[in-house]
Design a protein around this motif. Structure first.
Motif, short mmCIF file in Angstrom:
data_model
loop_
_atom_site.label_atom_id
_atom_site.label_comp_id
_atom_site.label_asym_id
_atom_site.label_seq_id
_atom_site.Cartn_x
_atom_site.Cartn_y
_atom_site.Cartn_z
N SER A 10 0.82 -1.21 0.00
CA SER A 10 0.00 0.00 0.00
C SER A 10 0.85 1.25 0.00
CB SER A 10 -0.92 0.01 1.22
OG SER A 10 -0.15 -0.10 2.41
N GLY A 11 2.11 1.13 0.37
CA GLY A 11 2.99 2.28 0.37
C GLY A 11 3.83 2.38 -0.89
N ALA A 12 3.47 1.63 -1.91
CA ALA A 12 4.26 1.61 -3.14
C ALA A 12 4.12 2.92 -3.90
CB ALA A 12 3.82 0.44 -4.03
N VAL A 13 5.05 3.13 -4.83
CA VAL A 13 5.03 4.36 -5.63
C VAL A 13 3.79 4.41 -6.51
CG1 VAL A 13 6.28 5.65 -7.39
CG2 VAL A 13 7.54 4.46 -5.59
N ASP A 14 3.41 3.27 -7.11
CA ASP A 14 2.26 3.24 -8.00
C ASP A 14 0.96 3.29 -7.20
OD1 ASP A 14 3.71 2.54 -10.62
OD2 ASP A 14 4.44 1.01 -9.22
N PRO A 15 -0.10 3.89 -7.79
CA PRO A 15 -1.39 3.87 -7.11
C PRO A 15 -1.84 2.45 -6.79
CG PRO A 15 -1.43 5.36 -9.00
CD PRO A 15 -0.12 4.63 -9.06
N VAL A 16 -1.60 1.53 -7.71
CA VAL A 16 -1.84 0.10 -7.46
C VAL A 16 -0.54 -0.63 -7.70
CG1 VAL A 16 -3.12 -1.94 -8.15
CG2 VAL A 16 -4.26 0.29 -8.16
N SER A 17 -0.05 -1.31 -6.68
CA SER A 17 1.21 -2.04 -6.83
C SER A 17 1.11 -3.03 -7.99
CB SER A 17 1.53 -2.78 -5.53
OG SER A 17 2.54 -3.75 -5.74
N PRO A 18 2.17 -3.13 -8.82
CA PRO A 18 2.14 -4.13 -9.89
C PRO A 18 1.95 -5.55 -9.36
CG PRO A 18 3.94 -2.60 -10.23
CD PRO A 18 3.37 -2.29 -8.88
N LEU A 19 2.45 -5.82 -8.15
CA LEU A 19 2.24 -7.15 -7.57
C LEU A 19 0.76 -7.40 -7.32
CD1 LEU A 19 5.13 -7.67 -4.99
CD2 LEU A 19 4.67 -9.00 -7.05
N VAL A 20 0.07 -6.38 -6.85
CA VAL A 20 -1.37 -6.52 -6.61
C VAL A 20 -2.11 -6.64 -7.95
CG1 VAL A 20 -3.42 -5.44 -5.63
CG2 VAL A 20 -1.23 -5.28 -4.43
N ALA A 61 4.72 -14.00 -3.80
CA ALA A 61 5.61 -12.88 -3.45
C ALA A 61 5.00 -12.02 -2.34
CB ALA A 61 5.88 -12.04 -4.69
N LEU A 62 3.69 -11.80 -2.40
CA LEU A 62 3.04 -10.97 -1.37
C LEU A 62 3.07 -11.66 -0.01
CD1 LEU A 62 0.07 -9.64 -3.51
CD2 LEU A 62 1.88 -8.26 -2.47
N VAL A 63 2.93 -12.98 0.01
CA VAL A 63 3.05 -13.70 1.30
C VAL A 63 4.46 -13.57 1.84
CG1 VAL A 63 2.96 -15.97 2.40
CG2 VAL A 63 1.19 -15.31 0.76
N ASP A 64 5.45 -13.69 0.96
CA ASP A 64 6.83 -13.58 1.40
C ASP A 64 7.16 -12.18 1.92
OD1 ASP A 64 7.28 -16.20 0.79
OD2 ASP A 64 8.18 -15.81 -1.17
N LEU A 65 6.49 -11.16 1.37
CA LEU A 65 6.71 -9.80 1.88
C LEU A 65 6.26 -9.67 3.34
CD1 LEU A 65 5.65 -7.44 -1.08
CD2 LEU A 65 7.94 -7.77 -0.14
N ASN A 66 5.28 -10.49 3.73
CA ASN A 66 4.76 -10.46 5.10
C ASN A 66 4.34 -9.05 5.51
OD1 ASN A 66 4.00 -11.37 7.63
ND2 ASN A 66 6.08 -11.33 8.47
N PRO A 67 3.39 -8.45 4.77
CA PRO A 67 2.99 -7.07 5.08
C PRO A 67 2.35 -6.99 6.46
CG PRO A 67 1.50 -8.08 3.48
CD PRO A 67 2.64 -9.02 3.63
N SER A 68 2.44 -5.81 7.03
CA SER A 68 1.97 -5.63 8.41
C SER A 68 0.51 -5.24 8.50
CB SER A 68 2.82 -4.57 9.11
OG SER A 68 2.74 -3.33 8.41
N ARG A 69 -0.09 -4.82 7.39
CA ARG A 69 -1.49 -4.39 7.45
C ARG A 69 -2.17 -4.70 6.13
NH1 ARG A 69 1.68 0.25 7.17
NH2 ARG A 69 1.35 1.55 5.32
N PRO A 70 -3.50 -4.77 6.12
CA PRO A 70 -4.22 -5.05 4.88
C PRO A 70 -4.01 -3.95 3.84
CG PRO A 70 -5.63 -5.38 6.78
CD PRO A 70 -4.41 -4.68 7.28
N PHE A 71 -4.18 -4.29 2.60
CA PHE A 71 -4.06 -3.33 1.51
C PHE A 71 -5.09 -3.69 0.45
CE2 PHE A 71 -1.02 -6.76 1.07
CZ PHE A 71 -1.29 -7.27 -0.18
N VAL A 72 -5.31 -2.77 -0.47
CA VAL A 72 -6.28 -3.03 -1.53
C VAL A 72 -5.82 -4.23 -2.34
CG1 VAL A 72 -7.35 -2.11 -3.62
CG2 VAL A 72 -6.93 -0.60 -1.66
#
Length: 771
Positions: A400-410, A427-438
C-alpha cells in the motif's frame, strides 16, 4: 535466400532447338499426327544426364503432360545433380521452369525441393572464397571490370564482407586502390547489411569508418540503429564522422537534428527485439557477429537473435546514459525472458544458472515494477511471473505504500495467466505485510485454487442448456472441469466468487436474463476478480462476421467455432489462449504449485497478525479436497489445524478415524487436530468423539496412539470418564534386563625369568617324586 533470375518466356526457336537437342520429333515432323502433341514415345533417345532429364520434364509440363514428367523429375532429383548441372539448368531455363511445376497437382511436390537445390548451388558457387577474392581484385581495375566484380560480390551477399574487410586491413593496400574498394563496397545490395553492421566493431577504426561509409551509400535505413552508437560516442574521429555522414545520407537530416536522441533511439530499438516486432527470415536464423577482427555467421534460434541484438542496443543506450530507465527495463526484461524460455520460472528463481534473476533483483524495485507492468501489458506470462518473484524479494514490505497507485504485484493477482497470479500471491506472502491493503483479500483465494492441483476449470455461458452441456462435455474431454450458466449474472457470480474459473466460453445470441453478451463482457472486465480471464465467444463460423466490434472492444476476447469435437476444440482454443498470453499448466507445474501454495497457506496460518489470516477460512474447501491428493495431503492437514471453524475440525477428525489412510497422514492430521482444539475448542459431534475413544483403545500404531491420546486430552474429558479410563489402565511393567554374566579375565602370565645356569636338582629320595 538469393534471387534466381526468372525466364518465363521461351521462343519458338528455343523450343525447337530443345526438341532437336533431345532427338525427339517436334511438332510438324512427319511421324507426328496432326494436332497431337508428341510425348515420351517420340523421344529418339531416352534422357540420362541431368540436363537431358530436365529438358524432358520441362517439355512435358509445358505441353500439358505433367503426369508423364514425374518419372523424369524423380530421376533428376535422385541423381544428385552437381552445382554445375543445377546452374546450367537455371541459366538455360530460368526459375520459371521450376515455378511451372507448382501449377500442376502431379508435379507440385517437386517445386520446393528443386528451388532449394538451385538456391544452395548458387550460394555455394557465389560464396566460393577464390571466386570472391577474384571479384575483389577487379574492384580497382577498369570500370567494366569493377562492375563485373561488384556483380559477383552481390551474388555472395554478406559472405563477401569478411574478405573485403581483410583486404581493407591489408598493410600493402595502396592509397589509390582503397577508395575504389570502399566506393564499390557501397554498391553492394542490402543483403550485405548483416555482415557490414557487424564489421562496424572491427578494432581497426579506419576500416570501421570505411564500413560506415559503405552503409550510408547502400541506402538501407535498417543500418541507422547500428550507426547511432559510433556516431554518438567519444570525440571527433574518422568512425564517428563517417557514421554521422552515413546517418545524414540515410535520413536526409544532420545527426544533431534527428527526431530522437541517440539514447532514446537505441532504447526503442532494444524494445523492438524485446517485443518481437523485428521479424527474421527463418527460425533458426543466421546472424553475423564480430569474431576477432572479422564478421562471422552463426546460426541461432530467433529468440537468441533477439537477445543478441536487443541486449546490444540496450547496453549501448546505457553506455550513453546509465540512468535511462527504458533501457534498464528492456535489458532486464530481455535477460529474464530468455532464461525463463530456456529453463522455466522455477529454475530461474531457484538455482538461477544464468545469473539473470540475481541481476534483476540487483536492479531494484523501480526497474522490476516496470518490467512486471510491461510484461503483463505484453502478455508475457513467464517473464511477468519471474519479475513478480524478483520484485517480492526487494519491494517495500507494505504494497500500500508503493510508488504506483496500485502495486504491480497486486495488479498481477488479476492477470489472466495462472503462473503470474501464483507468483504474485507467493511474493506478497513472502513480503509479510503488516497491514491489509487493496487487493490483499485475493491472496488466499488464489493460493486456495492452486492447492488442490486441479485441472483448468472452464465456465460455459449459453442460454441453450442442451448446447451448453454439449460444449461442457467437449471441454471435459480435453482436460477441463466445466460448469454451465444460462445467464450473464449467474456466470459473473460463478466466475467472481469461485476463484477457480480459468476460461470462459460465451454463446452471445441466446443468453437468458437481463444482460446481453456485451453487458456480460463489460461486467466481467470491470471486476478485478474476472478482468484477466480469457473469454472465447463461440458459434458457427458465420457468426464472427456479425459480432461487430465486440471482439475488439474488450481485451482478452477471441472467437472459436462451437467446440463439439475434442480434436478441433483443442486446435481452436489453444492458439487463442497463446495469443492472449495464457498457456495451460502442465501436470508438473500443477503439482509444484500445489505444494508451494500449501506452504504459503501454512506460512499465513503461522502468522496470526498477517493481513491474510482473516481470509484463511475461505481456503477450507480447497484444503479439504487437497487431503485426497497424496502430494498435498499432509501439508493441507497441517494448515487446516490453524483455520478457524467447524468444517476444518470435521475434515481432520475424518482423516484421523480412517484406518485406510496412510499412517503419516493420520499422524499429521491428529497433530493438527490437537492444535485446532487447543485454539478453537472442541467442535466435533458426539459420534466423532466416541469414534476417537474407540480408536484410542484399538490403535496398534504407538505413535498414532500417542497422538490420539493428546487429542483426547485436549477435549478436556469429564472427571468420571477420566477415572474410569485410569481405573482400566494397566501400565506395562518393563523389568530391567539382567546383566549378562561376565567370566573373570584370566590372570596375566608371569613374565619369564631371565635364563641362568642352575645346578641340576639332587636325586629325589626313594618314594618321592621329583618336582
Amino acid at each position: 535466400m538469393h534471387r534466381i533470375r526468372t525466364n518465363r518466356g521461351r521462343s519458338a526457336l528455343a523450343i525447337a532447338s530443345l526438341a532437336l537437342g533431345m532427338g525427339m520429333a517436334g511438332p510438324g515432323l512427319a511421324n507426328t499426327a496432326m494436332g497431337q502433341v508428341p510425348g515420351p514415345e517420340s523421344f529418339a533417345k531416352q534422357p540420362t544426364t541431368p540436363l537431358e532429364l530436365w529438358d524432358a520434364a520441362d517439355y512435358l509440363v509445358r505441353t500439358g503432360q505433367a503426369k508423364l514428367a514425374v518419372p523424369y523429375l524423380d530421376r533428376f532429383l535422385k541423381g544428385n545433380p552437381s552445382d554445375a548441372d543445377l546452374l546450367a539448368v537455371r541459366d538455360r531455363y530460368g526459375v520459371g521452369s521450376v515455378l511451372r511445376l507448382d501449377d500442376h497437382a502431379e508435379t507440385k511436390r517437386f517445386a520446393r525441393p528443386v528451388l532449394d537445390l538451385f538456391s544452395k548451388a548458387l550460394q555455394r558457387t557465389a560464396t566460393n572464397p577464390e571466386r570472391i577474392e577474384r571479384a575483389i581484385a577487379q574492384l580497382s581495375l577498369s570500370r567494366a571490370e569493377q562492375d563485373y566484380g561488384v556483380a559477383r560480390l552481390r551474388e555472395a551477399g554478406p559472405y563477401a564482407v569478411p574478405a573485403l574487410v581483410r583486404t581493407l586491413q591489408s598493410p600493402g593496400l595502396s592509397s589509390t586502390d582503397r577508395p575504389l574498394i570502399v566506393a564499390n563496397m557501397g554498391r553492394l545490395d542490402r543483403s550485405a547489411l548483416p555482415a557490414l553492421v557487424a564489421a562496424l566493431g572491427v578494432p581497426d577504426r579506419t576500416v570501421a569508418a570505411d564500413v560506415a561509409s559503405a552503409l550510408g551509400a547502400i541506402g538501407d535505413a535498417r543500418a541507422i540503429p547500428f550507426l547511432t552508437y559510433p556516431a554518438a560516442v567519444g570525440e571527433s574521429s574518422p568512425l564517428r564522422d563517417a557514421s554521422r555522414k552515413a546517418i545524414e545520407r540515410l535520413t536526409g537530416k544532420a545527426f544533431a537534428l534527428q527526431a530522437k536522441t541517440p539514447t532514446h533511439l537505441l532504447a526503442d530499438e532494444a524494445w523492438k527485439y524485446h517485443r518481437h516486432t523485428i521479424k527474421f527470415d527463418s527460425d533458426p536464423t543466421v546472424v553475423w557477429i564480430l569474431e576477432g577482427d572479422s564478421p562471422s555467421p552463426q546460426t541461432v534460434p530467433a529468440t537468441a537473435a533477439e537477445s543478441i541484438f536487443g541486449g546490444r542496443f540496450a547496453r549501448e543506450a546505457l553506455a550513453l546514459d546509465p540512468a535511462n530507465l527504458s533501457a534498464q527495463v528492456a535489458l532486464v526484461g530481455l535477460a529474464l525472458e530468455k532464461t525463463v524460455e530456456r529453463d522455466g520460472v522455477g529454475v530461474v528463481s531457484g538455482r538461477d544458472p544464468s545469473g539473470a534473476f540475481a541481476a534483476a533483483m540487483a536492479a531494484g524495485p523501480s526497474v522490476l515494477r516496470q518490467v512486471l507492468k510491461t510484461a503483463m501489458a505484453d502478455n508475457k506470462g513467464g517473464l511477468a511471473a519471474a519479475a513478480a518473484l524478483a520484485l517480492g524479494r526487494v519491494a517495500d514490505r507494505d504494497p500500500s505504500g508503493a510508488v504506483d497507485p496500485v502495486s504491480p504485484l497486486v495488479a498481477a493477482l488479476s492477470s489472466g495467466d495462472r503462473r503470474v497470479q501464483y507468483a504474485a500471491a507467493s511474493a506478497l506472502v513472502d513480503l509479510n505485510p503488516s497491514r491489509p491493503f487493496v487487493g490483499s483479500s485475493r491472496v488466499v483465494p488464489i493460493l486456495s485454487r492452486f492447492v488442490t492441483n486441479r485441472a483448468l476449470k472452464a465456465l460455459v455461458i449459453d442460454g441453450n442448456p442442451s448446447r451448453g452441456n454439449t460444449v461442457a462435455q467437449t471441454l471435459e474431454q480435453i482436460g477441463y472441469e466445466a460448469d454451465v450458466a444460462n445467464s450473464g449474472p449467474e456466470a459473473f457470480r460463478e466466475a467472481a466468487e469461485s476463484a477457480d474459473v480459468e476460461l470462459i466460453l460465451l454463446e452471445p445470441t441466446t443468453l437468458q436474463g437481463a444482460w446481453n453478451a456485451r453487458d456480460t463482457l463489460a461486467n466481467l472486465r470491470a471486476d478485478s476478480r474476472t478482468a484477466g480471464l480469457p473469454v472465447l465467444v463461440y458459434g458457427p463460423q458465420s457468426l464472427e462476421n456479425h459480432l461487430g466490434t465486440m471482439l475488439q472492444d474488450h481485451p482478452r476476447v477471441g472467437f472459436v467455432v462451437t467446440p463439439t469435437q475434442p480434436g478441433t476444440a483443442t486446435a481452436n482454443i489453444n492458439p487463442q489462449l497463446v495469443r492472449m498470453g495464457t498457456k495451460p499448466l502442465s501436470a508438473e507445474e500443477r503439482s509444484g504449485f500445489a505444494l508451494g501454495a500449501s506452504a504459503k497457506l501454512g506460512a499465513i496460518a503461522s502468522r496470526p497478525n498477517s493481513p491474510f489470516s482473516a481470509d484463511l477460512a475461505s481456503a477450507e474447501p480447497a484444503l479439504a479436497r487437497a487431503l485426497n491428493v497424496p502430494a498435498t495431503a499432509q501439508s493441507a492437514a497441517s494448515v487446516l489445524g490453524d483455520i478457524p471453524g467447524n468444517n476444518a475440525q470435521q475434515d481432520l477428525i475424518k482423516i484421523v478415524l480412517d484406518n485406510a489412510r496412510p499412517p503419516a497422514l493420520r499422524f499429521e492430521s491428529a497433530r493438527a487436530l490437537e492444535r485446532h482444539i487447543q485454539k478453537y475448542g472442541a467442535l466435533m459431534n458426539r459420534d466423532q468423539e466416541q469414534g476417537l475413544i474407540q480408536a484410542l483403545d484399538s490403535e496398534p500404531d504407538p505413535a498414532i496412539r500417542s497422538m490420539l491420546s493428546a487429542v483426547y486430552g485436549a477435549l478436556k474429558p469429564a472427571r468420571d470418564a477420566t477415572g474410569k479410563r485410569l481405573q482400566a489402565f494397566r501400565p506395562q511393567v518393563v523389568l530391567p534386563a539382567p546383566a549378562p554374566a561376565v567370566e573373570p579375565a584370566p590372570a596375566p602370565a608371569p613374565a619369564p625369568a631371565p635364563a641362568a645356569e642352575t645346578p641340576e636338582p639332587a636325586e629325589a629320595p626313594s618314594g618321592e617324586e621329583k618336582p
